[in-house]
Design a protein around this motif. Sequence first.
Motif, PDB file in Angstrom:
ATOM      1  N   VAL A 226       2.669   5.717  -2.338  1.00 17.91           N
ATOM      2  CA  VAL A 226       2.628   4.364  -1.640  1.00 17.91           C
ATOM      3  C   VAL A 226       3.439   4.532  -0.416  1.00 17.91           C
ATOM      4  O   VAL A 226       4.517   5.141  -0.502  1.00 17.91           O
ATOM      5  CB  VAL A 226       3.644   3.402  -2.566  1.00 17.91           C
ATOM      6  CG1 VAL A 226       3.329   2.030  -2.062  1.00 17.91           C
ATOM      7  CG2 VAL A 226       2.908   3.445  -3.887  1.00 17.91           C
ATOM      8  N   THR A 227       3.066   3.834   0.803  1.00 15.92           N
ATOM      9  CA  THR A 227       3.504   4.263   2.048  1.00 15.92           C
ATOM     10  C   THR A 227       3.879   3.038   2.713  1.00 15.92           C
ATOM     11  O   THR A 227       3.579   2.173   2.436  1.00 15.92           O
ATOM     12  CB  THR A 227       2.389   5.027   2.845  1.00 15.92           C
ATOM     13  OG1 THR A 227       1.414   4.158   3.130  1.00 15.92           O
ATOM     14  CG2 THR A 227       2.059   6.162   2.180  1.00 15.92           C
ATOM     15  N   ARG A 228       4.689   3.340   3.782  1.00 18.96           N
ATOM     16  CA  ARG A 228       5.233   2.235   4.452  1.00 18.96           C
ATOM     17  C   ARG A 228       4.127   1.365   5.182  1.00 18.96           C
ATOM     18  O   ARG A 228       3.876   0.048   5.276  1.00 18.96           O
ATOM     19  CB  ARG A 228       6.044   2.526   5.607  1.00 18.96           C
ATOM     20  CG  ARG A 228       7.490   2.446   5.512  1.00 18.96           C
ATOM     21  CD  ARG A 228       8.173   2.695   6.654  1.00 18.96           C
ATOM     22  NE  ARG A 228       9.897   2.546   6.379  1.00 18.96           N
ATOM     23  CZ  ARG A 228      10.495   3.174   5.629  1.00 18.96           C
ATOM     24  NH1 ARG A 228      10.160   4.191   4.908  1.00 18.96           N
ATOM     25  NH2 ARG A 228      11.966   2.795   5.562  1.00 18.96           N
ATOM     26  N   GLU A 229       2.825   2.119   5.358  1.00 20.80           N
ATOM     27  CA  GLU A 229       1.756   1.312   5.950  1.00 20.80           C
ATOM     28  C   GLU A 229       0.996   0.613   5.097  1.00 20.80           C
ATOM     29  O   GLU A 229       0.459  -0.336   5.515  1.00 20.80           O
ATOM     30  CB  GLU A 229       0.906   2.448   6.453  1.00 20.80           C
ATOM     31  CG  GLU A 229       1.050   3.389   7.644  1.00 20.80           C
ATOM     32  CD  GLU A 229       2.292   4.200   7.388  1.00 20.80           C
ATOM     33  OE1 GLU A 229       3.290   4.473   7.966  1.00 20.80           O
ATOM     34  OE2 GLU A 229       2.351   4.684   6.114  1.00 20.80           O
ATOM     35  N   GLN A 230       1.346   0.309   3.880  1.00 16.13           N
ATOM     36  CA  GLN A 230       0.592  -0.514   2.656  1.00 16.13           C
ATOM     37  C   GLN A 230       1.631  -1.746   2.721  1.00 16.13           C
ATOM     38  O   GLN A 230       1.083  -2.729   2.067  1.00 16.13           O
ATOM     39  CB  GLN A 230       0.601   0.287   1.543  1.00 16.13           C
ATOM     40  CG  GLN A 230      -0.598   1.325   1.570  1.00 16.13           C
ATOM     41  CD  GLN A 230      -0.406   2.257   0.308  1.00 16.13           C
ATOM     42  OE1 GLN A 230       0.489   2.870  -0.007  1.00 16.13           O
ATOM     43  NE2 GLN A 230      -1.392   1.986  -0.616  1.00 16.13           N
TER      44      GLN A 230
END
Length: 504
Positions: free
Chosen positions: A310-314
């Motif tokens: 899970v990334t910041r972009e999501q």
Amino acid sequence: MKSEPVDLLVIGGGVNGTGIARDAAGRGLSVLLAERGDLAGATSSAATKLIHGGLRYLEHYEFRLVREALGEREVLMKMAPHIIWPLRFVLPHHPGLRPAWMIRIGLFLYDHLAGRQTLPGSVGVSLDKTDPRGTPLKDEFKRGFEYSDCWVDDSRLVVLNAMDARRMGAQVFTRTAVTAAKREGDLWHVTLTDQYTGASRDVTARGIVNAGGPWVRETLTGAFSQTPKNGVRLIKGSHIVTRKLFDGDHCYIFQNADNRIIFAIPYERDFTLIGTTDIQLDKLDGPPQISPEETDYLLSAASEYFRQPVTREQIVWAYAGVRPLYDDGDSDPSAITRDYVLDLDPGKPMLLSIYGGKLTTYRRLSEHAMQKIAPFYPQLGPSWSGGRPLPGGDLNAASFAEFVAGLQRDYPALDAAWLTRLAHRHGSAMRTILGDAKSMADLGESFGGGLYAREVDYLMRHEWAREADDVLWRRTKCGLWATAAERERLAQWMAQHKPNMEQP
């Protein structure tokens, strides 16, 4: 505003304040509630959106609190089936953390501490990668457990309690601060100040409940000029909302190496809600915000389990709230009691201050508050609050699905998915909003995210919505979809269409 003394003045428009106002009004007291911001404007809109017993509280021997909370799940589901419904939680077993036998014992207690009537009990599950529960997870998580708790729209729970209090005669004033309070004879003399205009007015009350949440002590030291004898631990809890991470209507509860847990919950059909953190604050300096470190913590904890990191972009949104926990002296923020304490000032007229509390136990807290103040109100009626639906909860149908099916038959030209979303917000009040609408165009101007002028007008007239954020993030979650231009247009429209608020 009525000039004669009210029986009870409630300070604070969170879940505890509105719950107490509702309970007191239903027992025959005249009630005035004053909230300096918006209803659910702070802690009560920043929760993990769960009605739950608190499985992890068993590790801290909070058996009374867990038993009370478990019992309330079934009561609240019946009171508000449109905003509260069952969920199944999947707990993957992490071999390096709590042993399986310990989890089994905890879930056995969770199933049997209170009178579970309708919710299914816990079971062991195989997290096979062909199963929707196992597909999103890393290969090493091969088994786990599944148990029941409930979802709640936290902000709407607060608003519905305020609406029910008003329906029984309570006066509810938002953007109205209590700026002074002093005892004179048998009455409190209180100054209320409008937060928009700065205009002040004086009222009198036979008793006061201070449900100021994180500001319970500041209310005592400020408006009351008192020195509080109880302490409050300010614990910040932050959440992130990401684009949808997995299919299915199940939730996850993940154990972390620091002995904490986080949840991953389907949210507003297109997103996943992940939280929460536990950060102790020394003081409140403006609205709480998630920190970069908390974001990293939640992303890392979720990525420990999900196959795809899970990334910041999501992330599409983040929010933070401060839990005002009673200071029991524990140094671990996660171990501080989530139970509540009701502090009755020995002076007269009556003053009761509320410390702690949870969404799940707000109604029982309100009942206990009534027990505390009963000696001051011989006319106080009996307990009643668990047997009456909250506004919109009287669906007159066997199930929520049947209720929605009836709406779809009566409004065939309206979008079925949109009708379902609106029904989850308003329940039986839907027909008041929809009226004679024959098409989506009849709902008025669109502000994005399925928000139309007809609903906004209802929220302003009946639910104290005065600013765009009241609508976008508390009365609804349409802010998740609305563009900046749509949000600005909503603010302009609301400024141009200010109605007279409904009052008893």
